[in-house]
Design a protein around this motif. Sequence first.
Motif, PDB file in Angstrom:
ATOM      1  N   GLN A 185       1.009 -29.015 -44.633  1.00  0.00           N
ATOM      2  CA  GLN A 185       2.228 -28.608 -44.274  1.00  0.00           C
ATOM      3  C   GLN A 185       2.110 -27.508 -43.532  1.00  0.00           C
ATOM      4  N   ARG A 186       1.576 -26.283 -44.287  1.00  0.00           N
ATOM      5  CA  ARG A 186       1.337 -25.141 -43.713  1.00  0.00           C
ATOM      6  C   ARG A 186       0.451 -25.099 -42.407  1.00  0.00           C
ATOM      7  N   THR A 187      -0.633 -25.872 -42.378  1.00  0.00           N
ATOM      8  CA  THR A 187      -1.461 -25.985 -41.378  1.00  0.00           C
ATOM      9  C   THR A 187      -0.884 -26.726 -39.918  1.00  0.00           C
ATOM     10  N   LEU A 188      -0.030 -27.933 -40.206  1.00  0.00           N
ATOM     11  CA  LEU A 188       0.518 -28.442 -39.103  1.00  0.00           C
ATOM     12  C   LEU A 188       1.578 -27.689 -38.497  1.00  0.00           C
ATOM     13  N   ALA A 189       2.554 -26.763 -39.452  1.00  0.00           N
ATOM     14  CA  ALA A 189       3.433 -25.666 -39.125  1.00  0.00           C
ATOM     15  C   ALA A 189       2.875 -24.678 -38.040  1.00  0.00           C
ATOM     16  N   ALA A 190       1.592 -24.350 -38.534  1.00  0.00           N
ATOM     17  CA  ALA A 190       0.821 -23.207 -37.755  1.00  0.00           C
ATOM     18  C   ALA A 190       0.451 -23.765 -36.333  1.00  0.00           C
ATOM     19  N   LEU A 191      -0.069 -25.020 -36.431  1.00  0.00           N
ATOM     20  CA  LEU A 191      -0.755 -25.471 -35.251  1.00  0.00           C
ATOM     21  C   LEU A 191       0.469 -25.788 -34.225  1.00  0.00           C
ATOM     22  N   GLN A 192       1.440 -26.302 -34.817  1.00  0.00           N
ATOM     23  CA  GLN A 192       2.616 -26.594 -34.012  1.00  0.00           C
ATOM     24  C   GLN A 192       3.222 -25.238 -33.125  1.00  0.00           C
ATOM     25  N   ARG A 193       3.127 -24.127 -34.181  1.00  0.00           N
ATOM     26  CA  ARG A 193       3.715 -22.945 -33.686  1.00  0.00           C
ATOM     27  C   ARG A 193       2.891 -22.361 -32.466  1.00  0.00           C
ATOM     28  N   SER A 194       1.260 -22.361 -32.571  1.00  0.00           N
ATOM     29  CA  SER A 194       0.506 -22.062 -31.609  1.00  0.00           C
ATOM     30  C   SER A 194       0.344 -23.010 -30.426  1.00  0.00           C
ATOM     31  N   GLY A 195       0.848 -24.135 -30.220  1.00  0.00           N
ATOM     32  CA  GLY A 195       1.202 -24.797 -29.067  1.00  0.00           C
ATOM     33  C   GLY A 195       0.105 -25.878 -29.203  1.00  0.00           C
ATOM     34  N   GLN A 196      -0.618 -26.200 -30.412  1.00  0.00           N
ATOM     35  CA  GLN A 196      -1.893 -27.148 -30.208  1.00  0.00           C
ATOM     36  C   GLN A 196      -1.337 -28.513 -30.702  1.00  0.00           C
ATOM     37  N   VAL A 197      -0.303 -28.908 -31.405  1.00  0.00           N
ATOM     38  CA  VAL A 197       0.142 -30.137 -31.779  1.00  0.00           C
ATOM     39  C   VAL A 197       1.328 -30.282 -31.488  1.00  0.00           C
ATOM     40  N   ARG A 198       1.720 -31.532 -31.684  1.00  0.00           N
ATOM     41  CA  ARG A 198       3.316 -31.749 -31.781  1.00  0.00           C
ATOM     42  C   ARG A 198       3.679 -33.042 -32.237  1.00  0.00           C
ATOM     43  N   VAL A 199       4.918 -33.392 -32.576  1.00  0.00           N
ATOM     44  CA  VAL A 199       5.355 -34.362 -32.908  1.00  0.00           C
ATOM     45  C   VAL A 199       6.045 -35.496 -31.858  1.00  0.00           C
ATOM     46  N   LEU A 200       5.488 -36.599 -31.978  1.00  0.00           N
ATOM     47  CA  LEU A 200       6.112 -37.794 -30.899  1.00  0.00           C
ATOM     48  C   LEU A 200       6.655 -38.812 -31.737  1.00  0.00           C
ATOM     49  N   GLU A 201       7.857 -39.143 -31.146  1.00  0.00           N
ATOM     50  CA  GLU A 201       8.736 -40.355 -31.881  1.00  0.00           C
ATOM     51  C   GLU A 201       8.336 -41.587 -31.130  1.00  0.00           C
ATOM     52  N   ARG A 202       8.069 -42.721 -31.761  1.00  0.00           N
ATOM     53  CA  ARG A 202       7.579 -43.967 -31.033  1.00  0.00           C
ATOM     54  C   ARG A 202       8.030 -44.992 -32.353  1.00  0.00           C
ATOM     55  N   TYR A 203       8.297 -46.059 -31.920  1.00  0.00           N
ATOM     56  CA  TYR A 203       8.360 -47.084 -32.701  1.00  0.00           C
ATOM     57  C   TYR A 203       9.496 -46.731 -34.079  1.00  0.00           C
ATOM     58  N   GLY A 204      10.351 -45.761 -33.913  1.00  0.00           N
ATOM     59  CA  GLY A 204      11.048 -45.313 -35.017  1.00  0.00           C
ATOM     60  C   GLY A 204      10.161 -44.423 -36.012  1.00  0.00           C
TER      61      GLY A 204
ATOM     62  N   ARG B 289       7.428 -40.898 -36.764  1.00  0.00           N
ATOM     63  CA  ARG B 289       6.913 -39.805 -36.311  1.00  0.00           C
ATOM     64  C   ARG B 289       5.344 -39.641 -36.346  1.00  0.00           C
ATOM     65  N   PHE B 290       4.932 -39.359 -35.250  1.00  0.00           N
ATOM     66  CA  PHE B 290       3.450 -39.180 -35.139  1.00  0.00           C
ATOM     67  C   PHE B 290       2.998 -37.827 -34.662  1.00  0.00           C
ATOM     68  N   TRP B 291       1.954 -37.424 -35.157  1.00  0.00           N
ATOM     69  CA  TRP B 291       1.509 -36.143 -34.619  1.00  0.00           C
ATOM     70  C   TRP B 291       0.405 -36.323 -33.637  1.00  0.00           C
ATOM     71  N   THR B 292       0.485 -35.633 -32.614  1.00  0.00           N
ATOM     72  CA  THR B 292      -0.702 -35.767 -31.484  1.00  0.00           C
ATOM     73  C   THR B 292      -0.985 -34.394 -30.971  1.00  0.00           C
ATOM     74  N   LEU B 293      -1.996 -34.413 -30.267  1.00  0.00           N
ATOM     75  CA  LEU B 293      -2.290 -32.915 -29.557  1.00  0.00           C
ATOM     76  C   LEU B 293      -1.365 -32.729 -28.459  1.00  0.00           C
ATOM     77  N   ALA B 294      -1.069 -31.241 -28.568  1.00  0.00           N
ATOM     78  CA  ALA B 294       0.326 -31.116 -27.721  1.00  0.00           C
ATOM     79  C   ALA B 294      -0.120 -31.283 -26.269  1.00  0.00           C
ATOM     80  N   GLN B 295      -1.266 -31.138 -25.994  1.00  0.00           N
ATOM     81  CA  GLN B 295      -1.743 -31.493 -24.451  1.00  0.00           C
ATOM     82  C   GLN B 295      -1.504 -32.938 -24.049  1.00  0.00           C
ATOM     83  N   ALA B 296      -1.383 -33.880 -24.960  1.00  0.00           N
ATOM     84  CA  ALA B 296      -1.427 -35.359 -24.624  1.00  0.00           C
ATOM     85  C   ALA B 296      -0.384 -35.603 -23.867  1.00  0.00           C
TER      86      ALA B 296
END
Length: 314
Positions: free
Chosen positions: A282-301, A303-310
Motif C-alpha cells: 500500500q505504501r509503495t502504490l501510494a508513493a508511486l501514485q504521488r510521484s505520478g508514475q502509476v494510477r488507478v483506472l476503473e473498467r468493468y466496475g 479498479r486496475f493499477w496501470t502506468l500513469a503514462q498509459a
Amino acid sequence: MQHVFGPVPSRRLGQSLGIDPVVPKTCNWNCVYCQLGRSTPLVAERREYVPAEAIVAEVAERLQHYRGRIDWVTFVGSGETTLHSRLGWMIRRVKALSDMPVAVITNGSLLYLPAVREELAAADAVLPTLDAGTADLYRKINRPWPEPDFATYIQGLVDFRQGYRGHYWLEVMLVRGMNDTEEALRALAAQIERIRPDKVHLTLPERPPAEPWVQPPDEEGLMRALAILGKVAEVVHPASGAFDLSGYDDPAQAVLAVLARHPMRESELTAALARWGGDAVQRTLAALQRSGQVRVLERYGQRFWTLAQARYAE
Ligand code: SF4
C-alpha cells in the motif's frame, strides 16, 4: 526500467518469464482492446529500441534466479515485439542460455517481411494475432499503420506457415458487436483455413481496454464463435496462478516492471508482492501514485493499477 518481468501465469505457456524488447508503448497497431492503452503515435520503424546485449544479460541473470520454476521464456511486452530489429539475434542467444522453450507473441503484421519470418523461425512457438477476416474489420479493431494492407498481412501469416516447424498458434480476441457476428466469424474462419495454424486460441478482453466501450461477447456471441470456429479453436480463459515477483529487491521496481506490461487489480498486486507485506505494498502504490508514475483506472466496475503514462479513453 528492467526488460525481463514475471514469471507471469499463462494458460498456454504455464509460468512464463517475459522479455519486453521495446519500451511503452511501441506498436504499429492501436487495438481497441489493448490493455496497454492507446498507441499514440503509432510506431512502425524496426530498430534497436533497447540494446539487445543488455536484454540478454538480464535474461541470463533471471534464468539463474528462476531455475526450475518457469515453463517458457516469452518475448512479449509493452508493444509489438517484431519492431525490435535484433529480435532474431536475441531469440538465438536466449535459446543458447538454457533449454527453456522460447515463444514470441506478436501481432503478426510484419510476417510479410522475409527477414522477420527468418528471425522468428528460431522460436519454439509463435503466437500471432488474427482478429478480423476482412480489411474493414481489421481497420476498425486493430487500427493499424497503413502498411502492410490487410491482404499483405494475411499473406505474411500464410507464408510463415510454409516454412515454420515450431508451434504456430493464432490468437483471436473476441469483441462484442465487432467480430462475434455470424458474418465476421465466417470471414475469420475462411482466413484461418488459409493460414492453417496448429491451434487457434479465442481470448476475451478482461484487463482494461484502451476504449471504454469494448466488451467481451455475451453468452450467445461466444456460443456462435464456438459453433463457427469450434473445430479449430478453443477458448482460453485467463490463468489464475500468481505472478512471481521474487526476483526483485524492491517493491517499487517490481510494481513498475509488471505494470508496464500488465495492468493489474489491486488484489493481484498484493498477492504478487506478498513477501513485502500488505502495508508495504500500500505504501509503495501510494508513493508511486504521488510521484505520478502509476494510477488507478476503473473498467468493468473494477479498479486496475496501470502506468500513469498509459493512455486510455476515459
Ligand atoms: S494489443 Fe498488441 S498489437 Fe494491439 S495495440 Fe496492443 S500491443 Fe499493439
